[in-house]
Design an enzyme around this catalytic site. Structure first.
Site, PDB file in Angstrom:
ATOM      1  N   ASP A   1      -6.293  -1.082   4.424  1.00 12.40           N
ATOM      2  CA  ASP A   1      -7.709  -1.458   4.492  1.00 12.40           C
ATOM      3  C   ASP A   1      -7.991  -2.668   3.616  1.00 12.40           C
ATOM      4  O   ASP A   1      -9.091  -3.213   3.632  1.00 12.40           O
ATOM      5  CB  ASP A   1      -8.623  -0.283   4.151  1.00 12.40           C
ATOM      6  N   SER A   2      -6.975  -3.143   2.903  1.00 12.00           N
ATOM      7  CA  SER A   2      -7.072  -4.420   2.198  1.00 12.00           C
ATOM      8  C   SER A   2      -7.356  -5.563   3.163  1.00 12.00           C
ATOM      9  O   SER A   2      -7.768  -6.651   2.741  1.00 12.00           O
ATOM     10  CB  SER A   2      -5.780  -4.703   1.427  1.00 12.00           C
TER      11      SER A   2
ATOM     12  N   LYS B   1      -2.589   7.050   5.819  1.00 11.04           N
ATOM     13  CA  LYS B   1      -2.673   7.105   4.356  1.00 11.04           C
ATOM     14  C   LYS B   1      -4.119   7.321   3.958  1.00 11.04           C
ATOM     15  O   LYS B   1      -5.020   6.720   4.547  1.00 11.04           O
ATOM     16  CB  LYS B   1      -2.156   5.814   3.713  1.00 11.04           C
TER      17      LYS B   1
ATOM     18  N   GLU C   1      -6.733   8.148   0.318  1.00  7.04           N
ATOM     19  CA  GLU C   1      -6.820   8.093  -1.126  1.00  7.04           C
ATOM     20  C   GLU C   1      -7.341   9.401  -1.697  1.00  7.04           C
ATOM     21  O   GLU C   1      -8.176  10.079  -1.082  1.00  7.04           O
ATOM     22  CB  GLU C   1      -7.743   6.947  -1.555  1.00  7.04           C
TER      23      GLU C   1
ATOM     24  N   GLU D   1      -0.898   3.530  -7.804  1.00  7.23           N
ATOM     25  CA  GLU D   1      -1.450   2.191  -8.026  1.00  7.23           C
ATOM     26  C   GLU D   1      -2.021   2.046  -9.419  1.00  7.23           C
ATOM     27  O   GLU D   1      -2.804   2.868  -9.876  1.00  7.23           O
ATOM     28  CB  GLU D   1      -2.535   1.859  -6.989  1.00  7.23           C
TER      29      GLU D   1
END
Length: 274
Positions: free
Chosen positions: A49-50, A118, A120, A186
């Protein structure tokens, strides 16, 4: 064995089996040409999503939508033959309930061909991860700095220093127990990342963590020097393509204004020579 030697596309089980073995190589991709360039060299391609910040100019990943992820996921899939494609679940697509997460994860996989999703979050997302895995959706977890939560974390800060390390360790163990096949760490202190890697049974993929992780991931535009708005500490620029591209554009503009481009070899004659 690296992705290069594989006769088939890698699957989540292949990544899980790499725990403690050869380092897992991962990069983000958002387009077909970029995916095709990295396919022979990496094990896992993340449609991150970056993309919202890198390609769409958004201030954070919070504004990324399902439609954006599907569009870019479809593009990346066209460029891959060997690497496993994992796609990010965007903000707001999974936090409400396990059922909401399943509907959106199933849509992402169905419409893009991704091999996994993925998401978070640590302990609070363990129930959702387990719900998805039990229903046939492989999950890559993401703990530490979780960019979708930047507004509650107070910025892009290192996570897990001091006493907070136990919370992060608990997050990693919770997602592993829930059935995630790997976990991104991260912006985590090196010593803590090494401890997590030693104590959890699934591969850890570091970004601003430790060389001791089971693998590494970077945003491809960062490591190529294409995205130059800012450079996180954990990024090494393996190229300066942004500077080269700007120089090439400036040269093109100068030649157009000087009427030296197009030159005779770039245009067509009025008649074909016999």
């Amino acid at each position: 064995m690296s992705a290069t030697g594989q006769a088939r596309q890698l699957m989540p089980a292949d990544i899980l089996a790499r725990k403690g073995g050869a380092p897992i190589v991962c990069l983000t991709a958002y387009t077909t040409p970029m995916a095709a360039m990295m396919d022979a060299h990496v094990d896992l391609v993340l449609v991150g999503d970056s993309v919202g910040m890198v390609l769409h100019g958004l201030p954070s990943t919070v504004g990324v939508t399902m439609d954006m992820m599907i569009l870019h996921g479809q593009a990346v899939a066209r460029g891959l033959k060997q690497a496993l494609m994992v796609i990010d679940m965007p903000f707001g697509s999974y936090e409400e309930s396990p059922e909401q997460a399943f509907r959106n994860a199933a849509r992402l996989m169905r419409e893009t061909g991704a091999g996994a999703v993925k998401l978070e979050g640590g302990q609070h997302m363990a129930e959702t991860i387990a719900f998805l895995v039990k229903r046939g959706i492989p999950v890559m977890a993401h703990v530490g700095l979780t960019p979708q939560s930047v507004n509650t974390l107070g910025g892009y800060k290192v996570q897990g220093r001091g006493a907070d390390g136990e919370r992060l360790m608990a997050d990693a163990k919770a997602v592993a127990a829930a059935g995630a096949f790997s976990v991104v760490l991260e912006k985590v202190p090196q010593g803590l990342a090494d401890r997590v890697t030693a104590e959890v049974a699934i591969p850890t993929v570091g970004i601003g963590a430790s060389a001791g992780c089971d693998g590494q991931v970077l945003v491809v535009d960062d490591m190529l020097g294409l995205f130059t708005a800012f450079k996180p500490k954990f990024v090494k620029r393996f190229g300066t393509l942004g500077e080269q591209a700007e120089a090439a554009i400036a040269a093109y503009a100068a030649e157009v204004r000087a009427r030296t481009f197009p030159a005779p070899e770039h245009v067509f004659a009025d008649e074909v020579k016999k």
